[in-house]
Design an enzyme around this catalytic site. Sequence first.
Site, PDB file in Angstrom:
ATOM      1  N   HIS A 190       9.372  -3.509   3.293  1.00 37.74           N
ATOM      2  CA  HIS A 190       8.793  -3.769   1.886  1.00 37.74           C
ATOM      3  C   HIS A 190      10.155  -3.962   1.180  1.00 37.74           C
ATOM      4  CE1 HIS A 190       5.713  -1.063   3.255  1.00 37.74           C
ATOM      5  NE2 HIS A 190       5.070  -2.155   2.838  1.00 37.74           N
ATOM      6  N   MET A 249       0.686  -1.020  -0.011  1.00 33.46           N
ATOM      7  CA  MET A 249      -0.006   0.031   0.037  1.00 33.46           C
ATOM      8  C   MET A 249       0.839   1.322   0.079  1.00 33.46           C
ATOM      9  SD  MET A 249      -3.593  -0.759   2.005  1.00 33.46           S
ATOM     10  CE  MET A 249      -2.891  -0.676   3.651  1.00 33.46           C
ATOM     11  N   GLN A 279       6.108 -11.658   7.087  1.00 30.31           N
ATOM     12  CA  GLN A 279       5.774 -12.147   8.247  1.00 30.31           C
ATOM     13  C   GLN A 279       4.860 -11.291   9.304  1.00 30.31           C
ATOM     14  OE1 GLN A 279       5.347 -15.384   9.036  1.00 30.31           O
ATOM     15  NE2 GLN A 279       4.987 -15.125  11.211  1.00 30.31           N
TER      16      GLN A 279
END
Length: 288
Positions: free
Chosen positions: A39, A32, A150
């Site tokens: 990321h 997002m 995770q």
Amino acid sequence: MTLQRCDTIESIRGAVRAARAAGRTIGIVPTMGNLHAGHASLIDASVGDGHFTVVTIFVNPTQFGPTEDLAAYPRTGEADLALCEAHGAAAAFMPAVEAMYPPGARTSIHVAALTEGLCGASRPGHFDGVCTVVAKLFNIVGPDAAYFGQKDAQQAIVLRRMAKDLDFPIALHVCPTVREADGLAMSSRNQYLTADQRRQATALHGALRLAAERIARGSTGAAALEAAMREHLAAHAPDGTVDYIALVNPEDLTCVQDVNGPVLIALAVKVGRARLIDNLMVDPRDRL
Ligand code: PAF
């Protein structure tokens, strides 16, 4: 390689088609935006596996509840593109909301049972929004492999189920949580914290580690472990409001009473405006 920015479904499909024609496999990193080191680690994993890596950047409205932070969610497009490029992503897909959800859209995907507990209990409809957008992204990009973190353990388990149930021929990779030096899991929502709340937020990881250490020393009762975590949070994050603390089976997310096999210890705590989540996978067979 220069990053290709694709704002339309047609343009990302064209970029993927050209990459496949050149013999490349495709990796997708759904995000997002407001990209951080967490990321970046997913992009690194996909690029490291040799894929033409597509990072999708889309603040998905259907996964936010009516009282959640959709409007406030940080949007940092230019910095995100720079991070994608620096980590070797090949394309960034940044569709408009109207392109993803044209008027008249009526289909959504519901994964039963796995979405009822943990975050699903306090965020009704959240995982339907996540599953629907990820299924759409899978269909638009058609990747060979997909990379998730995770930190969003329940999301990863739900999406793995969805991919299996809907026969997406995609290998799902779940990459380790990336943490700040003091243990706080990286999250776009950390920036909502004041300096004092930021200090208190380290108690989430502290509580998880406390439980993991006790399990490693032989504790097995989930109720006592949860109580100890709750105490730790009350002492170290007095401004935090616990949404849940849970010890669950990492396969089906059912509650564990006695820890005698691998367990996912997960928690969600509201600190100021930020709803923070974190988790640890623990196996009692890894004794100290
Ligand atoms: O983890 C996220 O950032 C989102 O839930 C995802 C998977 C990109 C879907 O919008």
